[in-house]
Enzyme design. Structure first.
Site, PDB file in Angstrom:
ATOM      1  N   CYS A 111      50.404  34.532  40.431  1.00 23.10           N
ATOM      2  CA  CYS A 111      50.632  33.622  39.306  1.00 23.10           C
ATOM      3  C   CYS A 111      51.874  34.041  38.513  1.00 23.10           C
ATOM      4  O   CYS A 111      51.867  35.089  37.870  1.00 23.10           O
ATOM      5  CB  CYS A 111      49.381  33.655  38.429  1.00 23.10           C
ATOM      6  SG  CYS A 111      49.572  32.936  36.800  1.00 23.10           S
ATOM      7  N   CYS A 126      51.326  34.845  34.832  1.00 26.66           N
ATOM      8  CA  CYS A 126      50.567  36.098  34.721  1.00 26.66           C
ATOM      9  C   CYS A 126      51.505  37.294  34.854  1.00 26.66           C
ATOM     10  O   CYS A 126      51.375  38.278  34.121  1.00 26.66           O
ATOM     11  CB  CYS A 126      49.486  36.172  35.800  1.00 26.66           C
ATOM     12  SG  CYS A 126      48.270  34.842  35.741  1.00 26.66           S
TER      13      CYS A 126
END
Length: 149
Positions: A71, A74
């Site tokens: 991600c 992230c």
């Protein structure tokens, strides 16, 4: 069985809105899954997991970052989260949980989009959740709001 299928469909469908459009790695088959081991930012575990709930064991509030290695938001959040963990060491516990490695725990906290941060008080009660990338100032404001630091 139905929970596992539903969670698999959620992950496979890319419902993690913050990472929409990015491909994730293949899921680990159940027979190869290792015992649930959250990725920690803290040096020494100061929490335990019981019945898919994270429980602080040091009398401190906690921020749990549900994320994944695939991600991009992230990955952007990770250095900010780690620096805040150092700044608040001894006052707030910061923990990162990989949703691919810990799907049951992510489901228990209602994670549908990542990154998602869960603010827990010292009694393990959810104070708030924040979904999506947050810069340092936004996280500091949330820490002040929910924990009074």
């Amino acid at each position: 069985m139905k929970k596992g299928i539903l969670l698999g469909l959620l992950v496979a469908s890319g419902c993690f809105l913050s990472c929409q459009g990015h491909q994730k790695q293949a899921a680990i088959p159940d027979e190869e899954r290792v015992e649930m081991t959250p990725n920690e930012v803290v040096d020494v575990p100061s929490y335990k997991i019981e019945n898919n709930r994270i429980i602080p064991t040091d009398g401190r509030p906690m921020i749990v970052d549900f994320s994944a290695t695939w991600c991009p938001p992230c990955r952007q959040l990770k250095p900010i989260f780690e620096k805040l963990a150092e700044e608040f060491r001894g006052r707030i516990t910061f923990v990162t949980i990989d949703v691919d490695e810990n799907p049951e725990l992510a489901q228990a906290y209602g994670v549908q989009s990542i990154p998602m941060m869960v603010f827990l008080n010292k009694d393990a009660q959810v104070q708030n959740t924040i979904v999506g990338f947050q810069n340092r100032d936004q996280l500091l404001a949330a820490i002040n709001t929910y924990f009074g630091f």
